[in-house]
Design a protein around this motif. Structure first.
Motif, PDB file in Angstrom:
ATOM      1  N   LEU A   1       0.816  -1.217   0.000  1.00  0.00           N
ATOM      2  CA  LEU A   1       0.000   0.000   0.000  1.00  0.00           C
ATOM      3  C   LEU A   1       0.850   1.269   0.000  1.00  0.00           C
ATOM      4  O   LEU A   1       0.598   2.201  -0.770  1.00  0.00           O
ATOM      5  N   GLY A   2       1.847   1.301   0.881  1.00  0.00           N
ATOM      6  CA  GLY A   2       2.664   2.507   1.042  1.00  0.00           C
ATOM      7  C   GLY A   2       3.165   3.063  -0.292  1.00  0.00           C
ATOM      8  O   GLY A   2       2.959   4.249  -0.600  1.00  0.00           O
ATOM      9  N   PRO A   3       3.828   2.209  -1.100  1.00  0.00           N
ATOM     10  CA  PRO A   3       4.364   2.723  -2.367  1.00  0.00           C
ATOM     11  C   PRO A   3       3.307   3.361  -3.271  1.00  0.00           C
ATOM     12  O   PRO A   3       3.589   4.366  -3.924  1.00  0.00           O
ATOM     13  N   VAL A   4       2.075   2.809  -3.302  1.00  0.00           N
ATOM     14  CA  VAL A   4       1.081   3.454  -4.179  1.00  0.00           C
ATOM     15  C   VAL A   4       0.498   4.707  -3.536  1.00  0.00           C
ATOM     16  O   VAL A   4       0.123   5.645  -4.231  1.00  0.00           O
ATOM     17  N   LEU A   5       0.440   4.749  -2.208  1.00  0.00           N
ATOM     18  CA  LEU A   5       0.003   5.996  -1.569  1.00  0.00           C
ATOM     19  C   LEU A   5       1.009   7.097  -1.879  1.00  0.00           C
ATOM     20  O   LEU A   5       0.635   8.233  -2.204  1.00  0.00           O
ATOM     21  N   LEU A   6       2.292   6.755  -1.791  1.00  0.00           N
ATOM     22  CA  LEU A   6       3.316   7.750  -2.101  1.00  0.00           C
ATOM     23  C   LEU A   6       3.126   8.292  -3.509  1.00  0.00           C
ATOM     24  O   LEU A   6       3.326   9.473  -3.777  1.00  0.00           O
ATOM     25  N   GLU A   7       2.704   7.418  -4.411  1.00  0.00           N
ATOM     26  CA  GLU A   7       2.594   7.822  -5.811  1.00  0.00           C
ATOM     27  C   GLU A   7       1.271   8.520  -6.129  1.00  0.00           C
ATOM     28  O   GLU A   7       1.233   9.454  -6.914  1.00  0.00           O
ATOM     29  N   TYR A   8       0.181   8.040  -5.516  1.00  0.00           N
ATOM     30  CA  TYR A   8      -1.127   8.506  -5.972  1.00  0.00           C
ATOM     31  C   TYR A   8      -1.969   9.268  -4.940  1.00  0.00           C
ATOM     32  O   TYR A   8      -2.942   9.918  -5.305  1.00  0.00           O
ATOM     33  N   ALA A   9      -1.643   9.165  -3.660  1.00  0.00           N
ATOM     34  CA  ALA A   9      -2.546   9.717  -2.648  1.00  0.00           C
ATOM     35  C   ALA A   9      -2.379  11.228  -2.495  1.00  0.00           C
ATOM     36  O   ALA A   9      -1.367  11.793  -2.892  1.00  0.00           O
ATOM     37  N   SER A  10      -3.397  11.840  -1.888  1.00  0.00           N
ATOM     38  CA  SER A  10      -3.313  13.273  -1.597  1.00  0.00           C
ATOM     39  C   SER A  10      -2.377  13.476  -0.410  1.00  0.00           C
ATOM     40  O   SER A  10      -2.102  12.545   0.351  1.00  0.00           O
TER      41      SER A  10
END
Ligand code: FAD
Lengths: 396, 379
Positions: free
Chosen positions: A101-110
């Protein structure tokens, strides 16, 4: 001294003075720390160890400092991993939050979402599970039917997930939901985060052939999720979902190296012990040949992982590398357990109780568990489909 | 050493690729075969390869070589493998030439290597006996007589043995049949009395010979390295030659695969490209993985030699076993996926299948190298 060497010395010194011998490898399964509200820290030292490591930002060394990481470069991270291995320290925290999850939050999350969720992942406060597969949509994941409908400022979620690993032990779920039933199947999916303690979430564990029960059916009945918990754009979830799968596959690929598992002894040493030797050679020449083949494949695999990292650094390399490694690594891991069970003979087929050592019983269970490796995270057949399409450009 | 090619190595690869495509496509091998060329490769081409510095690529500059490493050699070998170029790199440079370079004395090196590098002199390594690679299984004897030795025995599968100017002969000077100790290397002129050579025609259309030695008389100065300790040279020579052969094989099966992939994309049946059929897609994807793993191990093995690492022998065996298996798989699959045209002489894909089988057997097949790996690892 280069900066990297200075960092190595710093890391080495820190691990020496902060990593107590009780936190050295090997790590019994019962002492693996997954974090979250339910974490019991069966060995109290592991709580202290987690606190110290996360204080350093080293549970997620390459994440930025403001999100709980240490802001290390890839090269520094490699040095840290090497030193970790050298010091024989245990990993302080295992988690889907870190690896998926972390890597995609870094890429896509607000920004707000990052500040909310990343530090809790880094400190092991919140444990995450993955709500992707559904009973009728496994390989054909994009067909998923769990619905989220916006009512006022909340999404109302209804549907069912299955094979949700550790759903019963997790605090939050990252979940794929259909937000536009009219759109084509890839275009109506969103990526939603919510608390497993929300009213309307229920979980029913499923038992594996290995006897353990790491995953569940997960049901959602009118679960209300704040609108702000949607990551990325509405109906743009498939892009994030696929990226997360790449991270998941990269994680599973590490299995190919054969580092996991209960045995400290290498397969050839076990074969010498269980099968016997003649002039220093494993007595069964066919088994000897298969073990040699497996060890060689393993080394080729490890060398390929290294090459792929070096190519990535140089800006080259096959795009769908994660599918290749997922496919090959999990097939190798299964093959390894097939060989181990062959090596142990009837001692490798005990289920429980007397007559078998702990290590033998564990190997049997791990052999059964390994069958899931080529299914979880996308089956081997699906990986081959991806390679054929994305790398080889073969037509549909 | 990084497994990513440097800029210089990429340049070398591009030069080599262009050269073989223009000067030595698969059609050139077919022509040599159909003409029953007595040499088996083009001497002209070999001169040009020498001009490019390839014949001396691994030899020190003081002997006329280019003084480069195995990483560079591997780049060239891979490209030669792509179009199945018939050439004496293995015989003259990697086997016999290397025996002189690694085991010879100063006089021998000065005598032999410059003319190898210039492309004028051809050498062959007379080692194997019987039908398979068993490096210490040597019955050919070299017996002392007043001035030197008399060598007698029968050698098989001698690469380019029929046209070499000189042979490096592995003979037994003491010990029992399979002993590692007791082997000695001799540099022998092919015109010496008692040597008879018969060219054997093999499926890959390259040049090989059976060589019979009957009381061939040589002086003490013909000894390469130390008496009875020839295995010390043989082991290193074989490791290096095997690594180079693995690189050649990598080029061969990569090319065979790419040709097959093109065919999968263009051949239409049932109104669709055959590459849309999943039964073929998955097999193609598996071959892709095998090639990637093969490439990694070949690159690392070549670098292990350049770095003089302790794990060279086990890496070499890993590379050769894997490349043998990969070439075997891909050679067969390539033919199958071409359908009827694949089994015709007119289509070039069959040449890859043939070379696959011969190169698999050369310097030890996959099973041989797995046994060797197991022994090296102590099981
Ligand atoms: C141990 C384990 C843990 C898991 N954890 C999670 C989790 O935490 N969260 C989560 O969401 N999911 C999880 N999964 C689910 C996993 O992602 C799915 O099981 C997987 O994607 C396959 O789906 P399926 O089980 O429905 O099989 P199916 O899709 O029904 O496949 C059945 C067979 O058909 C083959 N097949 C299907 N489609 C094709 C095709 N197009 N071409 C060729 N062959 C095909 C498959 O390869 C397979 O062999 C887990 C699974 C396992 C085993």
């Amino acid at each position: 001294m280069s900066d990297l060497e200075a960092f190595r010395e710093e890391a080495r010194a820190w691990l020496e003075s902060n990593g107590p011998t009780s936190m050295h490898l090997p790590i019994p399964e019962s002492e693996v720390v997954w974090g979250g509200r339910q974490e019991a820290f069966s060995n109290p030292d592991s709580r202290v160890w987690l606190e110290r490591v996360s204080e350093q930002g080293w549970t997620v060394p390459t994440w930025p400092k403001e999100y709980g990481g240490a802001g290390l470069s890839k090269a520094e991270e490699r040095v840290l991993t090497e030193e970790w291995r050298r010091a024989r320290c245990r990993p302080a925290l295992m988690s889907f939050g870190i690896s998926m999850l972390g890597p995609v939050l870094l890429e896509y999350a607000s920004e707000e979402q990052k500040r909310e969720h990343l530090p809790k992942i880094a400190r092991g406060e919140i444990r995450w599970c993955q709500g992707y597969s559904e009973p009728d949509f496994g390989s054909d994941l994009a067909g998923l039917q769990t619905k989220a409908v916006l009512v006022d400022d909340e999404y109302v979620v209804n549907g069912q997930k299955i094979w949700t690993s550790y759903a019963d032990k997790s605090d939050w779920i990252f979940c794929l939901v259909r937000t536009d039933p009219a759109a084509s199947k890839h275009d109506g999916i969103s990526f939603l985060l919510f608390d497993m303690a929300s009213p309307g979430v229920s979980v029913a564990p499923i038992q594996l052939i290995s006897g353990s029960s790491p995953f569940s059916q997960t049901f959602f009945e009118d679960v209300r999720v704040p609108k702000a918990n949607l990551v990325g754009t509405l109906n743009g979830g498939w892009t994030i979902a696929k990226r997360l799968l790449q991270h998941e596959r990269a994680m599973i690929s590490q299995m190919g190296l054969g580092l996991a598992g209960s045995s400290n002894q290498s397969i050839d040493a076990l074969a010498k012990e269980y099968v016997g030797t003649e002039n220093g050679q494993i007595e069964d020449s066919i088994l000897r040949d298969r073990i040699a083949q497996h060890m060689m494949d393993n080394e080729c695999y490890g060398t390929s992982l290294r090459r792929s990292m070096e190519e990535a650094k140089a800006g080259q390399g096959p795009g769908a590398a994660s599918s290749m490694f997922k496919f090959y690594g999990t097939e190798l891991n299964k093959q390894r357990y097939e060989l181990l069970v062959s090596v142990l003979g009837t001692q490798g087929l005990g289920w429980e109780g007397e007559g078998f050592s702990e290590h033998e019983l564990k190997t049997t269970r791990e052999w059964l568990r390994s069958k899931g490796n080529s299914i979880e995270g996308g089956t081997s057949e699906i990986q081959l489909n991806i390679i054929a399409k994305r790398v080889l450009g073969l037509p549909d | 050493m990084s497994l990513v090619l440097t800029e210089e190595q990429e340049l070398l690869r591009d030069t080599a690729r262009e050269f073989v495509r223009e000067q030595a496509p698969v059609a050139a091998l077919r022509k040599l075969r159909d003409a029953e060329d007595p040499i088996g490769f083009s001497r002209e081409l070999w001169s040009e390869m020498a001009n490019l510095g390839w014949s001396g690529i691994i030899f020190p500059e003081e002997y006329g070589g280019a003084g480069l490493g195995y990483a560079e050699l591997g780049v060239v070998m891979e490209e030669l493998g792509r179009t199945l170029v018939a050439n004496p790199m293995m015989s003259t440079v990697l086997l016999a030439g290397n025996a002189i370079a690694l085991g010879g004395n100063e006089t021998q090196k000065k005598d032999v290597l410059p003319s190898v590098c210039s492309g004028e002199r051809l050498l062959a390594f007379a080692h194997q006996e019987g039908s398979r690679h068993q490096p210490y299984r040597v019955t050919t004897t070299a017996e002392r007589d007043t001035d030197g030795y008399r060598i007698s025995g029968e050698k098989t599968f001698v690469l380019d043995g029929h046209i070499a100017d000189q042979l490096v002969v592995v003979a037994r000077t003491s010990g029992e049949l399979r002993d590692r100790e007791g082997l000695t290397l001799f540099l022998v002129d092919v015109n010496a009395d008692g040597i008879s050579r018969t060219r054997t025609s093999m499926v890959d259309s390259r040049g090989y010979a059976n060589i019979k030695l009957t009381n061939v008389s040589v002086e003490r100065s013909a000894i390469v390295g130390d008496v009875d300790l020839g295995a010390n040279v043989v082991d290193v020579v074989l490791d290096r030659a095997t690594a180079a052969l693995s690189a050649e094989m990598l080029g061969g099966f990569t090319e065979a695969f790419e040709r097959t992939l093109t065919y999968l994309q263009t051949r239409v049946q049932f109104g669709a490209p055959i590459g849309s059929f999943q039964a073929l897609k998955h097999r193609a994807a598996i071959m892709f993985c095998e090639i990637e793993l093969s490439r990694s191990i070949v690159l690392d093995t070549l670098r292990a030699i350049d770095e003089d690492r302790d794990d060279v022998p086990s890496r070499v065996s890993t590379a050769k076993a894997r490349c043998s298996d990969s070439y075997h798989l891909i050679g067969n699959e390539a033919v199958q996926m071409h359908g009827g045209i694949g089994v015709t002489d007119e289509e070039e894909i069959g040449f890859f299948l043939k070379r696959a089988r011969v190169s698999q057997q050369t310097l030890g097949d996959a099973a041989y190298h797995r046994r060797r790996f197991a022994s090296l690892r102590g099981f």
